[in-house]
Design an enzyme around this catalytic site. Structure first.
Site, short mmCIF file in Angstrom:
data_model
loop_
_atom_site.label_atom_id
_atom_site.label_comp_id
_atom_site.label_asym_id
_atom_site.label_seq_id
_atom_site.Cartn_x
_atom_site.Cartn_y
_atom_site.Cartn_z
N THR A 1 -0.77 -22.69 18.41
CA THR A 1 -2.11 -22.42 18.91
C THR A 1 -2.80 -21.36 18.07
O THR A 1 -2.16 -20.46 17.53
CB THR A 1 -2.09 -21.98 20.38
N GLN A 2 -4.12 -21.45 18.00
CA GLN A 2 -4.91 -20.40 17.35
C GLN A 2 -5.03 -19.17 18.23
O GLN A 2 -5.47 -18.12 17.77
CB GLN A 2 -6.31 -20.92 17.03
N THR B 1 0.81 -1.22 0.00
CA THR B 1 0.00 0.00 0.00
C THR B 1 0.84 1.27 0.00
O THR B 1 0.48 2.25 -0.65
CB THR B 1 -0.92 0.00 1.25
N ASP C 1 1.39 -6.50 -4.63
CA ASP C 1 0.52 -6.47 -3.46
C ASP C 1 0.97 -7.70 -2.68
O ASP C 1 1.02 -8.81 -3.23
CB ASP C 1 -0.94 -6.61 -3.90
N SER C 2 1.31 -7.53 -1.41
CA SER C 2 1.95 -8.63 -0.70
C SER C 2 1.02 -9.83 -0.48
O SER C 2 1.46 -10.88 -0.03
CB SER C 2 2.57 -8.16 0.61
N THR D 1 1.48 -4.76 4.03
CA THR D 1 1.26 -5.17 5.42
C THR D 1 0.67 -6.59 5.51
O THR D 1 0.85 -7.25 6.54
CB THR D 1 0.31 -4.20 6.15
N ASP D 2 -0.02 -7.03 4.46
CA ASP D 2 -0.73 -8.31 4.57
C ASP D 2 0.19 -9.46 4.96
O ASP D 2 -0.18 -10.32 5.76
CB ASP D 2 -1.45 -8.65 3.26
N1 ASP Z 1 -2.73 -5.57 0.28
C1 ASP Z 1 -1.67 -4.68 0.72
C2 ASP Z 1 -0.36 -5.46 0.71
O1 ASP Z 1 -0.17 -6.24 1.58
C3 ASP Z 1 -1.98 -4.14 2.08
C4 ASP Z 1 -0.96 -3.18 2.63
O2 ASP Z 1 0.14 -3.02 2.17
O3 ASP Z 1 -1.30 -2.52 3.65
O4 ASP Z 1 0.42 -5.30 -0.19
#
Ligand code: ASP
Length: 335
Positions: A271-272, A13, A57-58, A89-90
């Protein structure tokens, strides 16, 4: 000598722009970044900005990308004092975990960051995350892979993305933050990894080698068997309940797991629960896993257990070696 930092942009992002179907990595973000940072150049370390050929996009991350990222860092290792990896972030916590196992004993800080709102959009959290990461990438005693987000530095292999819409997206449930960045930097030296010998290994990953199986009420033994019997599978992360419990009253489910262990698949138990870890003997429903040779992952995150298994399996052919090393703390991922 002025410190020099490499900023490696992988996508996410932070460097995205709106397209017809939603946000996508934008071309030319490196130049945008350069311009953004130029305004404060005098106060920053010398910077080199490098972009991966294919920005992603990760959500599209595969284990092979871990190798690409690590190789991009190592190719420039000696020329830089610290590294900032811009990442979606993903799957940032997954990549941070993988890098920690590939760059054990790192003698330089490797700080991953990103943003919930693109750098070029109003109210973006990117500037604060970027500048914080840069501040931590030089002149501090941090010698590990960290995730810097929303004013906090977390150990990479302890971090998880826990919030999808808040700026404080990441947390490190089983290990306290390494640093908080307010007006002053509050660095918790006693929480940092002690210096260790460099043990860098950037293996070729086989994405098919590791799978994750989540325990849920009524988990079908057919589904479990389909996963556990996959020929290419060499490691399986079982996401159990609570202290490490599964439905031991389901013989076909237990048989599928036992069959996998017997043919050399390293089955590990996370663990979950977000907080705490696996104590495989606490209940009979967990002890059943010990009996068939499932390895308890203690308080490792799913991301750390998955990445650790991948790196160990890519490094060692012998399941017994992988099992033994998996159970040991390698770089701060396990209490
Ligand atoms: N979908 C985006 C990614 O992981 C989300 C992000 O970066 O916040 O590339």
């Amino acid at each position: 000598m002025r410190a020099r930092v490499l900023v490696l942009h992988t996508g996410g992002t932070i460097g995205m722009a709106a397209a017809a179907d939603g946000l996508r990595p934008m071309a030319g973000f490196g130049a945008v970044l350069e311009q953004h940072l130029a305004a404060q150049a005098a106060a920053l370390p010398a910077l080199d900005i490098v972009e991966l050929d294919q920005l992603i996009d990760s959500a599209n991350l595969r284990p092979a990308h871990w190798r690409t990222i690590a190789e991009a860092l190592l190719a420039r290792w000696e020329r830089h004092d610290g590294f900032v990896v811009l990442h979606g972030t993903d799957t940032m916590a997954w990549t941070a975990s993988a890098l920690s196992f590939m760059l054990r004993g790192t003698d330089k800080p490797v700080i991953l960051t990103g943003a919930q709102i693109p750098l070029l959009a109003p109210r973006s959290d990117a500037p604060a995350n970027l500048h914080g990461a840069l501040a931590l990438a030089t002149g501090t005693p941090v010698r590990e892979v960290g995730v810097y987000f929303h004013h906090r530095l977390l150990r990479g292999n302890r971090s998880s993305k826990l919030k999808s819409t808040a700026f404080d997206a990441f947390d490190s449930p089983n290990y306290p933050p390494l640093a908080e960045l307010g007006i002053e930097l509050a660095l918790h030296r006693e929480r940092l990894l002690p210096a260790a010998a460099r043990d860098f290994i950037v293996p070729a990953f086989d994405a098919d080698a590791v799978a994750v199986l989540t325990m849920h009420p009524g988990l079908s033994s057919h589904v479990a068997a389909a996963v556990a019997d996959t020929p290419a599978l060499r490691g399986l992360v079982l996401r159990s309940y609570g202290a490490g419990n599964v439905a031991d009253a389901e013989p076909a489910l237990m048989a599928a797991l036992a069959r996998a262990v017997a043919r050399g698949v390293v089955v590990v138990n996370v663990t979950q629960c977000t907080y705490g870890g696996v104590r495989q003997g606490a209940y009979a429903t967990g002890a059943a896993l010990s009996r068939i040779g499932v390895v308890a992952a203690g308080d490792m995150t799913l991301e750390a257990a998955f990445a650790k298994l991948h790196v160990l399996l890519a490094r060692h052919a012998d399941p017994a070696t992988v099992r033994a090393q998996f159970a040991q703390p390698l770089c701060g991922e396990l209490s």
